[in-house]
Structure formats: C-alpha cells, structure tokens
Design an enzyme around this catalytic site. Sequence first.
Site, PDB file in Angstrom:
ATOM      1  CB  CYS A 292      -0.915   0.000   1.211  1.00  0.00           C
ATOM      2  SG  CYS A 292      -0.002   0.066   2.743  1.00  0.00           S
ATOM      3  CD  GLU A 392      -4.256   0.152  -4.443  1.00  0.00           C
ATOM      4  OE1 GLU A 392      -5.391  -0.315  -4.314  1.00  0.00           O
ATOM      5  OE2 GLU A 392      -3.451   0.279  -3.499  1.00  0.00           O
TER       6      GLU A 392
END
Length: 508
Positions: A292, A392
């Site tokens: 992340c 993402e």
Amino acid sequence: MSADFRTAADSVATVKLLIDGRFVESTTSEWQEVVNPATQQVLARVPLATAGELDAAVAAAAAAYPTWKNTPVGTRMRIMLKLQELVRRDLKKLAACLTDEQGKTLADAEGDVFRGLEVVEHACAVGSIQMGEHLEQLADGVDVYTIRQPIGVCVGITPFNFPAMIPLWMFPMAIVCGNTFVLKPSEQDPMTSMLLAELAIAAGLPAGVLNIVHGGKAAVDTLCAHRDVRAVSFVGSTPVGTHVYRLASTHGKRAQCMLGAKNHAVVLPDAAREQSLNALVGAAFGAAGQRCMAISVGVLVGKASEWIAEIVARARTLTVTAGNEPGADLGPLISKSALARVRALVAAGVEEGATLELDGRGLTVAGYPDGNFIGPTIFSGVQPGMTIYREEIFGPVLCLVSVATLDDAIALVNANPFGNGTGIFTQSGAAARKFQNEIDVGQVGINVPIPVPLPYFSFTGSRGSKLGDLGPYGRQAIQFYTQVKTVTARWFDDAVSSDRVNTTISLK
Ligand code: NAD
C-alpha cells in the site's frame, strides 16, 4: 492444541478456525484453495466459516471479555512480552510460510514479520501509554480524572499483502488494552495468521481472547453487523473498505478503514542521483508493487526527466523469481486474477497513449512456468486522465509523469484522491520543507521512499486512503481500542468542619 495444517482425512491440509482457545475444523461445505503463487501448488484449503461458527467466535470473545478486561495490565503486557519472544524465535519459520502463500521474497517476508513484531514490542509498554489524565481541585475538594477503558469485542479484517504485519497491527494492541478480538485474515493467505495465533496462545492468552475465522464477503458482513461487536478495523482495497466502513458505522460500531493508494515520489533535479533512483526503483517494484506504500508514480521535475533511461536500466537489473529463490528481488503476484488485472491495465496504458519504456508482460521465469509473474514495467508520458494513473494497479508498474516545477508536482499530488504516502527526493532543505508543509498526504518521506512510521507513531494515511479518524498502531490505536471515561470525584473529610457538608459544588 495447534493450528497444524495437516489432516488425516484429506491429503490437502486444512486451515483451522480458532474459537474459544481451540483450533477446530470448520463444518462448512464451502472451501477455497490457498495456492503458492509461484508454483500453483495447493498449500491448504481454507473454510468459508458458517454463520454458526462466526457467531461462536464472537460469543467466545464476548464471554472472555469481562475477565480479560479486569486482568491486570501487567499480566497482559507480560503475555505480549512472551509473544514477542516467540515471534522473534519463529521469525524465519513465519517468513517461510508467508513466502509460500503470499509470494514475496524471503527478505521481504522477514521484514513483514519484523514490522509486526515491532508493534508487539510496543504493546509491551501499554501501561505507560494507556494512562488517563488527572487534575485536582477543579472546585473545592473536587478532582477530575479520565480512565481509558477497553471497549469489548473488536474485529480485524486484513488484506493479502502483509499477512503478518497487518494482523499484528491489530490484535496485539486491541488485546493488550483489555479487549477481546476476532480476526478474519485474507482468505488468500490465512496460514501465517494461524501460526501467529498459535504463538499467541502459547504466550498465555486465555481462551476466547483471540479468535480467528475465515471467509470472504459473507463473513465480513456478518461480523460488521454483529450486535456484540463494538469496533471494526479493516485494511484492504478502497471499494471493500468503503462498504465495510458504511456497514459497521450503520450498525453503531467504531470503525477504522485503511484503503487503497497511489503514492507519488517527487524527484527534483538536485536529488542525490544514485541513492534516489535506487530508492525509487526499490519502492516501485519491491514486493511486486503489492504494497500500500509502493511508489507507483514517479514525478520527475524539470531536468530530472532526463533520468528515465537510468530508471529503466536499474529496473532491468531486478531478478524476478519465486520468493524463496536466492537473489530474488521480486516474486509473483498473489493470484491469476491479479495478474490478469495488471496485464489489462498495462494494455490500457498503451492504448491510451502512454510510452511503454519497459514491458514486463513477456517475462518467463526459469523453473516456474505457472507462476503469476510480471516483470517491472515502466510508462513515461503518463497523464492524470489515463486509467493507469487513476487506478491503483497493485503490481510492479511505475508511471512516470514529467512536470516543470515543484509547485506543479505538489498540485498534481494534491489533486489525486488518495493520500496514503508520498516522498520527495532533493538536497534542498527549503524544497523539502515546502513539500512537507504543502502536500496533502498523511505520510511524507524526505529522501525516504516508503515512509511507514514505526509503531511509536501511528500509520497516518489520509484523504481517500482512509476512513475513520484514527489509524492503526501507536497512540492512535490506543485511542481507537479504548473509550475515555471522565470521573468527577469529591471525597468528604470528616475532620474538616461540617460547613463543607451539603455544600453545592459549583464548577463555574
Ligand atoms: P480486499 O479489499 O480485496 O480484501 C481485504 C479483506 O476484505 C479481505 O479479508 C477479504 O476477505 C475481504 N473482502 C474482500 N471482498 C469483500 C467484500 N466484497 N465485502 C466484504 N469483505 C470483502 O484487499 P486485498 O486485495 O486483500 O489487499 C490489497 C488492497 O489493500 C490494496 O488496495 C492495498 O492498497 C490495500 N492496503 C491498504 C493498506 C493501508 O494501510 N492503507 C495496507 C495494506 C493494503
């Protein structure tokens, strides 16, 4: 008692549930395979727990709570102290399991366990960080103080990419504060969590204080809505976390959801070139981009745009293979569907006009023909409207954007909805200070590419990367896992003259 994955009845191991201190076989008819992403070997089958099993786990946690809440804080800390000893002892075993089921390199896997271990170490000091406040004589004979009490049964829902660190972000802090816990690890790699649970039980956690269930959406939804659950911690993707936050909040739970990311590294032309480019490449491609806090966008300012060829050259030197092979720099993606998704996004980048400087799609890895591999992939000329910039990607894909000035770079980062982490590479203190001040992202690295704070701080991703006020671990976790009670107290002293008695206290 053990979380042993073997079973006599079946040649494939099964992942157990942990309910009320016992590792038990699920009675469900629904199972999923846990697959080694480098080889496709089926490592185990994981159950999708039944509604009754989910309920039993919450009931065990609820039953254990009153006693655990009143267990002296020193006893709770000593169990954490023992847990840290056991995790440290088994670090390599945990890392090997993690590499098998998740795919990251052994070095990354050890880092994954170690970063979690640091949270356990911090939990050992909860006595000095869970303290309340005390102010005496707010009125005549009146003192006011706050106590931080646990809240009850807490639930943790974790993602696949840090199977040790993220469970350890959650249950040690929750439990050491006096709560009981139900963990629902990622069904894609639940085995490391079970080893951690085995260590937690061996460290002395009483039955019911930590429980583990498995499953996907149905399990998560049941836990988030369960009447006996008081708080939900979630780490995972943005769509799922948004759903979890809404569901848990609607049902009156305290909720914290750490979500997806798109992290930018801004490279100024005065940056220390060697170190900065090495750091950029490591942060973009390490763990196959499945972090992340991975740097997925490099923002090259002014003449730094001339360094694209050097970035590509460095990326070419990385070794992609199974995580337990010597010399591996990055391993496979977690699943076939993750690989297909990343490949489709790369294709979209080409279609939408970005320049594909390095294409990892054709990669073959000797000895691992079935692995979910994609090599480092680099685009330049990326524009904010492109799919590869908006989404993402969660793979080893670096998007390079060129801008003219630091102000342009700051404006670009601040216009992106995500706010997990960012970094700047420069030798100018003034530029770094301006960046730190003006950037609207919760975690900032200055010549540090992945600025994940140590557990004495908290994880402070912001904006679109987080829902809820408080982050995991550190002081924010103590706040999340406790509720403040404010006590206003007056004691009468018989020795003092009787005119004090029945006096109305005025706090004005
Ligand atoms: P995911 O959202 O698919 O899964 C996370 C958890 O939610 C898992 O336990 C899963 O079983 C459960 N889940 C999946 N689908 C669900 C649904 N429809 N309803 C309810 N629950 C569901 O995430 P992932 O793919 O396992 O992990 C990668 C994601 O996590 C990335 O987006 C990454 O950025 C994010 N992440 C964020 C942080 C952070 O701190 N911000 C840290 C690590 C990972």
